[in-house]
Structures are given as C-alpha cells and as structure tokens.
Write an enzyme that holds these catalytic residues in place. Structure first.
Site, short mmCIF file in Angstrom:
data_model
loop_
_atom_site.label_atom_id
_atom_site.label_comp_id
_atom_site.label_asym_id
_atom_site.label_seq_id
_atom_site.Cartn_x
_atom_site.Cartn_y
_atom_site.Cartn_z
N ASP A 94 -21.30 10.95 41.85
CA ASP A 94 -20.42 12.03 41.41
C ASP A 94 -21.15 12.75 40.26
O ASP A 94 -22.08 12.19 39.67
CB ASP A 94 -19.11 11.38 40.94
CG ASP A 94 -18.22 12.33 40.20
OD1 ASP A 94 -17.82 13.34 40.80
OD2 ASP A 94 -17.94 12.09 39.01
N ASP A 154 -19.51 15.24 37.45
CA ASP A 154 -18.83 15.34 36.15
C ASP A 154 -18.41 13.98 35.61
O ASP A 154 -17.72 13.22 36.29
CB ASP A 154 -17.58 16.24 36.29
CG ASP A 154 -17.95 17.69 36.54
OD1 ASP A 154 -18.79 18.22 35.81
OD2 ASP A 154 -17.40 18.28 37.49
P1 TMP Z 1 -15.03 16.56 40.46
O1 TMP Z 1 -15.92 16.97 39.33
O2 TMP Z 1 -14.50 15.16 40.29
O3 TMP Z 1 -15.68 16.74 41.79
O4 TMP Z 1 -13.73 17.51 40.40
C1 TMP Z 1 -13.73 18.80 39.98
C2 TMP Z 1 -12.76 19.02 38.84
O5 TMP Z 1 -12.74 20.42 38.55
C3 TMP Z 1 -11.32 18.65 39.12
O6 TMP Z 1 -10.92 17.57 38.31
C4 TMP Z 1 -10.51 19.87 38.73
C5 TMP Z 1 -11.48 20.76 38.01
N1 TMP Z 1 -11.26 22.21 38.17
C6 TMP Z 1 -11.29 23.00 37.01
O7 TMP Z 1 -11.47 22.49 35.90
N2 TMP Z 1 -11.13 24.35 37.14
C7 TMP Z 1 -10.92 24.94 38.35
O8 TMP Z 1 -10.79 26.17 38.43
C8 TMP Z 1 -10.89 24.12 39.54
C9 TMP Z 1 -10.66 24.73 40.88
C10 TMP Z 1 -11.08 22.76 39.38
#
Ligand code: TMP
Length: 314
Positions: free
Chosen positions: A49, A51
């Site tokens: 992953d 983030d």
């Molecule tokens: P991930 O990094 O675990 O793949 O998930 C992406 C994260 O991005 C999720 O927790 C929600 C966040 N997000 C934002 O902060 N801003 C946004 O505009 C969108 C669509 C998602």
C-alpha cells in the site's frame, strides 16, 4: 480464600509497545522465511500500500499528507470543493455501520465527484509538481534501500493505492530522487492534453473499497494504464507477476491483506504498520499480520527481512 488470578494486565504490559516490532508467531515466520528462500527470488514479489505504509504516518509531528490530500489545484474554489467532499464522505468511509454495498456506492460517488472536479478545475501537471514540492509527505527511512535491493534481485514491487498514480509517481521522483524499473503503481491514472491539462482518467476507477478486490487483476492490464504499448516482453512480465506466488505484503489497514487476493499465493509474509489507536488495534493486527511495526517505524525491518531471504542469492 484467594480470588482467582485475574489476567487484567494491560496491553502495555503484555507487549512492549515502546518497542517497534510485534511478532505473533516467530516460528511460523521462520518457517515462511525458509520456504520463500528455498523457492528463490524469481518466485517472489512485493505488494505494498502507499499512504502511511511506504510513507510516514506523521511528518514533523503532524499527520502526513496523502496523494489526494496534498494536491492543490492552484484554484481555491476547486480545492475548497474537494475539501468539502472529504468532510462529507470521509466519515462515511470510516463508519462501521454502513453496509458494504451502500458504502461502495458512496465511495464511487466520492471518487467520481473528486475526479470530475480535478478535470473541471483544469489541473495541470505543473500544479502536481508544485503540490508535491510543498507537501508534508515523506517516505519511511529505508524505502530507497529496500527498492534498490529488490531492483538488484529483479523482484517486482506493486504499489496499490486508491489515490492518484501521477501524484504518487511525482512523490517518488521528488523524494527518492530516482525511478525504479521494478516498481509499478496501480492507482488512478490521469490523461493530460497537449497543454498539460487534465482531461480524463484512464481505466477503471479505483476507490478505497475496490482497490483490494481484484488488485492483481488490475495490475494485469498495467501497461494499458501506463499508456505503454504492450510488447511481448511486457505481456510476459504481467504473467510473470501472477507466477510469483511467494509474496511480501505491506499495509497499514487490515483490509490491505486483501491486496494479494488475485494471487493464488503459496507463501505470504505480511507486515502491518499500526499507526494509530495502538492499544485498541494491537490484538487484531497481531493476529492478522506476521509482523506488526509500531511507532511509525522505518523500513529497516522489511529490508532486513528481504536480505535474510535472498542475500546469498546471486
Ligand atoms: P488508500 O491510500 O488507502 O489507497 O486510500 C485513499 C484515501 O484517499 C482514502 O482513505 C480516502 C482519501 N481521499 C481523500 O483524501 N480525498 C479525496 O478526494 C478522495 C477521493 C479520497
């Protein structure tokens, strides 16, 4: 008469939470290491992953930014609109009571609206570069060394993220100061016109609830997503990834364990970075992951692990 001994010792006493590593079953881990080492590097891949897994959870004492979070379109109106969507949908994302089908629809809604705003607001690649340069995002120490080790051994690294591929790539470029031919990003990828403005997104929308569903299948048409011609060699590489049935998986959520679902894996070692609510989550993380790292630990443990796996290999 003595009261029966109660086992009420706190988690702080059960595990040394000031230490960085918790291993539920060291013997099982050792067995997995032996199996993976014996099969060799050609059977191995890393799935991570992005983030708060490859990147630090905290940067200079505050929550580090995500690929979405750091993006400034250079247009306050659109930045504010995306922030308002975040404030509306993020609580729904983490709500434990919304049924999964309903939540999936909501997440699709959120991601599509955000993508539309990025297009409507005329996001440019320059804005991405500037956003990354001004962001508070940082890789865990040791990520470069880990990628370098894996590159030398020709071991692929797939980074899965529901964020933005182009932003993640720019973060890699600016923070690691180089690119790695073995590292592929499976995330939402942008299409820019000749003026450098965002016009659309490529392929299937990847949101937080579907990213793990068919993650490896999403990696298969990777070259489509990258806009690269699929030469025979690349096609072989895709098959290749599916044939690498031993895997090191790294994530910061229990749901990240599903990133290897599309792979009929033989042996999997999983690393979980437990960044927040440690006392509440330590039990479930300990049971779910082979290794749990606490305290925003660096990547040295993962590097040591892969070195243990393949250091003697040519
Ligand atoms: P991930 O990094 O675990 O793949 O998930 C992406 C994260 O991005 C999720 O927790 C929600 C966040 N997000 C934002 O902060 N801003 C946004 O505009 C969108 C669509 C998602």
């Amino acid at each position: 008469r003595n009261h029966p001994q109660t086992h009420s010792c706190s988690l702080m006493e059960q595990y040394d939470l000031s230490a960085n590593t918790v291993i539920d079953d060291p013997r099982a881990l050792t067995d997995k290491i032996t199996l993976i080492r014996d099969a060799g590097p050609s059977k191995f891949q890393v799935i991570a992953d992005f983030d708060a897994t490859l990147t630090r959870y905290r940067v200079n004492g505050i929550r580090g930014q995500t690929s979405h979070g750091l993006l400034q379109q250079g247009n306050e109106y659109y930045d504010a609109k995306r922030q308002a969507l975040y404030e509306h949908y993020h609580p729904l994302e983490i709500s434990p009571v919304i049924p999964i089908e309903e939540k999936t629809k909501l997440m699709e809604e959120w991601w599509s609206k955000t993508h539309d705003l990025l297009i409507e607001g005329g996001l440019t690649y320059d804005a991405i570069k500037n956003s990354v340069a001004n962001s508070s995002i940082a890789f865990r120490e040791g990520v470069t060394e880990l990628f370098e080790f894996l590159e030398k051994k020709e071991i692929p690294v797939l980074i899965f993220s529901a964020g933005l591929a182009d932003v993640i790539e720019e973060v890699l470029r600016q923070n690691l100061h180089r690119t790695f031919k073995n590292v592929k990003i499976v995330s939402n990828r942008m299409v820019f016109n000749d003026d450098g403005q965002l016009v659309s997104f490529k392929g299937k929308l990847i949101h937080v609830l579907n990213k793990n569903e068919h993650a490896l299948d999403m990696a298969a048409p990777l070259h489509d997503q990258l806009g690269v011609d699929i030469g025979e060699e690349d096609e072989e590489n895709n098959v290749y990834v599916k044939q690498r049935t031993n895997v090191l998986l790294m994530g910061d959520h229990l749901g990240d364990l599903r990133m290897s679902d599309g792979l009929n894996y033989e042996t999997r070692i999983s690393i979980g970075f437990l960044n927040d609510n440690v006392e509440k989550n330590i039990e479930s993380y300990r049971e779910a992951f082979d290794l749990v790292y606490l305290n925003d630990a660096p990547m040295w443990g993962a590097l040591e692990l892969v070195s243990r796996l393949f250091s003697t290999e040519a």
